[in-house]
Design a protein around this motif. Structure first.
Motif, PDB file in Angstrom:
ATOM      1  N   LEU A 140      34.794  57.407  33.192  1.00  0.00           N
ATOM      2  CA  LEU A 140      33.386  56.785  33.255  1.00  0.00           C
ATOM      3  C   LEU A 140      33.121  56.080  31.824  1.00  0.00           C
ATOM      4  O   LEU A 140      32.676  55.135  31.699  1.00  0.00           O
ATOM      5  N   ALA A 141      33.701  56.794  30.735  1.00  0.00           N
ATOM      6  CA  ALA A 141      33.305  56.310  29.419  1.00  0.00           C
ATOM      7  C   ALA A 141      34.019  55.134  29.077  1.00  0.00           C
ATOM      8  O   ALA A 141      33.598  54.228  28.371  1.00  0.00           O
ATOM      9  N   ASP A 142      35.069  54.690  29.753  1.00  0.00           N
ATOM     10  CA  ASP A 142      35.779  53.468  29.582  1.00  0.00           C
ATOM     11  C   ASP A 142      35.556  52.284  30.595  1.00  0.00           C
ATOM     12  O   ASP A 142      36.266  51.167  30.580  1.00  0.00           O
ATOM     13  N   TRP A 143      34.564  52.767  31.470  1.00  0.00           N
ATOM     14  CA  TRP A 143      34.286  51.623  32.470  1.00  0.00           C
ATOM     15  C   TRP A 143      33.653  50.140  31.867  1.00  0.00           C
ATOM     16  O   TRP A 143      32.880  50.579  30.721  1.00  0.00           O
ATOM     17  N   SER A 144      33.719  49.137  32.714  1.00  0.00           N
ATOM     18  CA  SER A 144      32.915  47.941  32.346  1.00  0.00           C
ATOM     19  C   SER A 144      31.630  48.175  32.596  1.00  0.00           C
ATOM     20  O   SER A 144      30.956  49.132  33.252  1.00  0.00           O
TER      21      SER A 144
END
Length: 193
Positions: free
Chosen positions: A114-118
């Motif tokens: 989640l921390a790296d999602w757009s």
């Protein structure tokens, strides 16, 4: 005329779900998905900008399908207690019908990066969560549960309890017992009084 793509996004996401169900989110890589469907890695990169996008779409498609079934069960019943029991049964029934996707749901969005999602993927997740919380709040209110303990009881009855009924079986790779939906509905009814 351009040749139609041999591998569409759903085929690739189906493979990602199978990989995640078998080995957790860490097993979902661009090359593993490509290998699982017999596609060149470029086919995966053509559909997903990178691994964060692949993980986000795997999680979001799964949770959106799950939530859609729960919302459908909720609106089919106008009487609140019957609606609550229908949702609890739906959770277990959906997991029975979709064991690999249900195994994905045992993780969380954080496990799927989640921390790296757009921004778009994060927005979709937030909208889905808001819809679920609004539905739970509305059902709780219709049941007369207007305080925090009452709302917590409804969440326990409709979310936590049904998932706990299926969790052990999904993690062990064993089929759900034939009485799982009935047991869940009985427990939900007892919790809600």
């Amino acid at each position: 005329m351009a040749r139609p793509p041999r591998f569409d996004a759903d085929q690739l996401l189906d493979a990602a779900v199978r990989l995640a169900a078998a080995g957790g989110p860490a097993a979902v890589t661009m090359s593993a998905v490509a290998q699982a469907v017999g596609a060149p890695s470029g086919s995966v990169y053509h559909r997903f900008a990178g691994r964060p996008a692949l993980l986000a779409e795997t999680w979001l498609r799964t949770v959106e399908r799950f939530q859609e079934g729960c919302h459908a069960a909720l609106v089919r019943e106008s009487e609140p207690r019957r609606a609550a029991r229908a949702v609890a049964r739906q959770v277990v029934g959906w997991c029975r019908a979709h064991p690999e996707e249900a195994a994905v749901l045992l993780y969380g969005a954080d496990d799927f990066g989640l921390a790296d999602w757009s921004e778009e993927h994060t927005r979709r997740a937030d909208l889905g969560n808001k819809r679920v919380f609004a539905s739970l709040k509305a059902l709780a209110e219709s049941l007369g549960a207007t305080d925090e303990p009452g709302r917590a009881r409804v969440t326990l009855a409709l979310v936590d309890l049904p998932l706990s009924v299926v969790r052990r079986h999904l993690r062990a790779g064993t089929p759900l017992p034939p009485y799982a939906e009935d047991l869940t509905e009985e427990c939900t009814a007892a919790l809600l009084g």
